[in-house]
Write a protein that holds these residues in place. Structure first.
Motif, PDB file in Angstrom:
ATOM      1  N   ILE A 135       0.835  -1.203   0.000  1.00 21.03           N
ATOM      2  CA  ILE A 135       0.000   0.000   0.000  1.00 21.03           C
ATOM      3  C   ILE A 135       0.870   1.253   0.000  1.00 21.03           C
ATOM      4  N   GLU A 136       0.581   2.124  -0.934  1.00 23.56           N
ATOM      5  CA  GLU A 136       1.281   3.408  -0.996  1.00 23.56           C
ATOM      6  C   GLU A 136       0.452   4.525  -0.367  1.00 23.56           C
ATOM      7  N   GLU A 148      -6.950  -0.425   2.757  1.00 25.82           N
ATOM      8  CA  GLU A 148      -7.542  -0.212   4.079  1.00 25.82           C
ATOM      9  C   GLU A 148      -7.013  -1.307   4.998  1.00 25.82           C
ATOM     10  N   ILE A 149      -6.445  -0.912   6.117  1.00 30.39           N
ATOM     11  CA  ILE A 149      -5.819  -1.865   7.032  1.00 30.39           C
ATOM     12  C   ILE A 149      -6.702  -2.054   8.263  1.00 30.39           C
ATOM     13  N   GLY A 150      -7.158  -3.284   8.462  1.00 32.65           N
ATOM     14  CA  GLY A 150      -7.949  -3.626   9.639  1.00 32.65           C
ATOM     15  C   GLY A 150      -7.160  -4.524  10.573  1.00 32.65           C
ATOM     16  N   ARG A 151      -7.817  -4.998  11.614  1.00 33.63           N
ATOM     17  CA  ARG A 151      -7.122  -5.833  12.597  1.00 33.63           C
ATOM     18  C   ARG A 151      -6.777  -7.204  12.038  1.00 33.63           C
ATOM     19  N   LYS A 152      -7.711  -7.809  11.319  1.00 30.46           N
ATOM     20  CA  LYS A 152      -7.507  -9.169  10.834  1.00 30.46           C
ATOM     21  C   LYS A 152      -7.520  -9.280   9.313  1.00 30.46           C
ATOM     22  N   GLU A 153      -7.661  -8.158   8.637  1.00 27.81           N
ATOM     23  CA  GLU A 153      -7.649  -8.204   7.185  1.00 27.81           C
ATOM     24  C   GLU A 153      -7.168  -6.883   6.601  1.00 27.81           C
ATOM     25  N   ILE A 154      -6.647  -6.965   5.396  1.00 29.56           N
ATOM     26  CA  ILE A 154      -6.195  -5.790   4.660  1.00 29.56           C
ATOM     27  C   ILE A 154      -6.813  -5.843   3.270  1.00 29.56           C
ATOM     28  N   LYS A 155      -7.381  -4.724   2.838  1.00 28.37           N
ATOM     29  CA  LYS A 155      -7.949  -4.628   1.501  1.00 28.37           C
ATOM     30  C   LYS A 155      -7.059  -3.733   0.651  1.00 28.37           C
ATOM     31  N   VAL A 156      -6.715  -4.224  -0.529  1.00 33.91           N
ATOM     32  CA  VAL A 156      -5.785  -3.519  -1.407  1.00 33.91           C
ATOM     33  C   VAL A 156      -6.398  -3.419  -2.796  1.00 33.91           C
ATOM     34  N   THR A 186     -11.775   1.424 -14.328  1.00 26.79           N
ATOM     35  CA  THR A 186     -13.064   1.206 -13.666  1.00 26.79           C
ATOM     36  C   THR A 186     -13.245  -0.201 -13.119  1.00 26.79           C
ATOM     37  N   PHE A 187     -12.884  -1.217 -13.880  1.00 28.73           N
ATOM     38  CA  PHE A 187     -13.180  -2.597 -13.489  1.00 28.73           C
ATOM     39  C   PHE A 187     -11.964  -3.267 -12.854  1.00 28.73           C
ATOM     40  N   TYR A 188     -11.458  -2.642 -11.812  1.00 33.39           N
ATOM     41  CA  TYR A 188     -10.297  -3.201 -11.115  1.00 33.39           C
ATOM     42  C   TYR A 188     -10.755  -3.971  -9.876  1.00 33.39           C
ATOM     43  N   PRO A 189      -9.969  -4.934  -9.422  1.00 31.20           N
ATOM     44  CA  PRO A 189     -10.370  -5.755  -8.274  1.00 31.20           C
ATOM     45  C   PRO A 189      -9.961  -5.139  -6.938  1.00 31.20           C
ATOM     46  N   ILE A 190     -10.659  -5.561  -5.903  1.00 32.33           N
ATOM     47  CA  ILE A 190     -10.256  -5.291  -4.521  1.00 32.33           C
ATOM     48  C   ILE A 190      -9.830  -6.628  -3.925  1.00 32.33           C
ATOM     49  N   PHE A 191      -8.574  -6.721  -3.520  1.00 28.89           N
ATOM     50  CA  PHE A 191      -8.069  -7.949  -2.905  1.00 28.89           C
ATOM     51  C   PHE A 191      -8.175  -7.836  -1.387  1.00 28.89           C
ATOM     52  N   THR A 192      -8.699  -8.881  -0.769  1.00 27.48           N
ATOM     53  CA  THR A 192      -8.805  -8.936   0.687  1.00 27.48           C
ATOM     54  C   THR A 192      -7.847 -10.000   1.215  1.00 27.48           C
ATOM     55  N   PHE A 193      -6.911  -9.580   2.054  1.00 24.73           N
ATOM     56  CA  PHE A 193      -5.932 -10.481   2.665  1.00 24.73           C
ATOM     57  C   PHE A 193      -6.371 -10.744   4.107  1.00 24.73           C
ATOM     58  N   GLU A 194      -6.584 -12.005   4.438  1.00 24.07           N
ATOM     59  CA  GLU A 194      -7.030 -12.378   5.780  1.00 24.07           C
ATOM     60  C   GLU A 194      -5.872 -12.998   6.558  1.00 24.07           C
ATOM     61  N   ASN A 245      -5.507 -16.351   3.698  1.00 22.24           N
ATOM     62  CA  ASN A 245      -6.419 -16.405   2.548  1.00 22.24           C
ATOM     63  C   ASN A 245      -6.381 -15.084   1.782  1.00 22.24           C
ATOM     64  N   ILE A 246      -6.562 -15.187   0.459  1.00 18.28           N
ATOM     65  CA  ILE A 246      -6.692 -14.009  -0.405  1.00 18.28           C
ATOM     66  C   ILE A 246      -7.964 -14.172  -1.224  1.00 18.28           C
ATOM     67  N   SER A 247      -8.840 -13.190  -1.145  1.00 21.11           N
ATOM     68  CA  SER A 247     -10.062 -13.207  -1.948  1.00 21.11           C
ATOM     69  C   SER A 247     -10.147 -11.907  -2.745  1.00 21.11           C
ATOM     70  N   ASP A 248     -11.069 -11.855  -3.679  1.00 16.79           N
ATOM     71  CA  ASP A 248     -11.185 -10.664  -4.514  1.00 16.79           C
ATOM     72  C   ASP A 248     -12.640 -10.404  -4.859  1.00 16.79           C
ATOM     73  N   LYS A 249     -12.921  -9.157  -5.224  1.00 19.69           N
ATOM     74  CA  LYS A 249     -14.246  -8.780  -5.704  1.00 19.69           C
ATOM     75  C   LYS A 249     -14.116  -7.517  -6.544  1.00 19.69           C
ATOM     76  N   LEU A 250     -15.091  -7.307  -7.407  1.00 16.84           N
ATOM     77  CA  LEU A 250     -15.122  -6.103  -8.230  1.00 16.84           C
ATOM     78  C   LEU A 250     -15.434  -4.898  -7.352  1.00 16.84           C
TER      79      LEU A 250
END
Length: 230
Positions: A12-13, A37-45, A54-62, A71-76
């Motif tokens: 994250i920059e 966004e940095i949370g306690r148990k996950e980070i979204k990048v 416009t159609f870029y992903p959001i990766f969630t690192f758990e 785990n790594i998940s993604d969503k639009l």
């Protein structure tokens, strides 16, 4: 090698909250810096590219209790989802007259079917763009995190399946662009958003597919999360 929370934070920059307004500003400003966004148990990048704003992903690192990646998940992103929804509603707006009760569904079933198929295919094209972008970004992220992945045999760009897909989607994309231009002249300003969106989606697909064909098997350099694109 265990990937820790600190390792992911280095991707994250610029720290931002994962909200619709922040993503909307991200799209409008075309800020290509990696955000998260940095949370306690996950980070979204997330990060957009110059060709796909416009159609870029959001990766969630758990992470587990020891702050190790599990785990790594993604969503639009929400703006991409909203654009698809507005485009679909715009198409429907052009179908139905002002008096909904007077609309002849039976007599207009061929036109309704055509519009429904067109909406479905445009959405599929948007999802293909998203999946292509997700794949590229995930490869960059795993490389930066020094995560070993099992190499997969690359799919041939000119396999029978890909040839059939292109034989269908290339003419369809050109057709949708033509319909959007016609709609702009026929319906005026009320179809401007649908026109721009349709041309943008199909244009992005054609561009991304040609880019994928021309992409070398071995990529040199790094335009990933560690540096901003030129």
């Amino acid at each position: 090698m265990e990937v820790t929370k600190k390792d992911v934070e280095k991707l994250i920059e610029l720290r931002k909250e994962n909200t619709f307004l922040n993503h909307l500003w991200n799209v409008l400003s075309r800020d290509f810096r990696p955000k998260g966004e940095i949370g306690r148990k996950e980070i979204k990048v997330w990060r957009q590219n110059m060709w796909n704003a416009t159609f870029y992903p959001i990766f969630t690192f758990e992470f587990n209790a020891n702050n190790h990646l599990i785990n790594i998940s993604d969503k639009l992103n929400p703006v991409g989802k909203t654009f698809i929804g507005i485009f679909s509603l715009g198409f429907l707006y052009l179908i139905f007259p002002e008096s909904f009760s007077d609309f002849d569904f039976i007599g207009n079933w061929p036109f309704i079917t055509f519009i429904a198929v067109s909406i479905t295919l445009v959405v599929l094209v948007a999802l293909m763009i998203y999946k292509f972008e997700k794949k590229n970004q995930l490869e960059q992220i795993l490389e930066l995190l020094d995560v070993e992945v099992k190499e997969k045999k690359p799919e041939k760009e000119w396999s029978v399946k890909n040839i059939l897909i292109r034989l269908f989607l290339y003419p369809f994309s050109i057709f949708v662009i033509s319909i959007c231009v016609w709609s702009l002249f026929e319906h005026g300003i009320k179809s401007i958003f649908m026109t721009l969106f349709g041309i943008g989606i199909c244009g992005l697909y054609l561009y991304s597919d040609v880019k994928m064909i021309l992409k070398s098997k071995k990529t040199t350099g790094n335009n990933g999360y560690g540096s901003s694109p030129p």
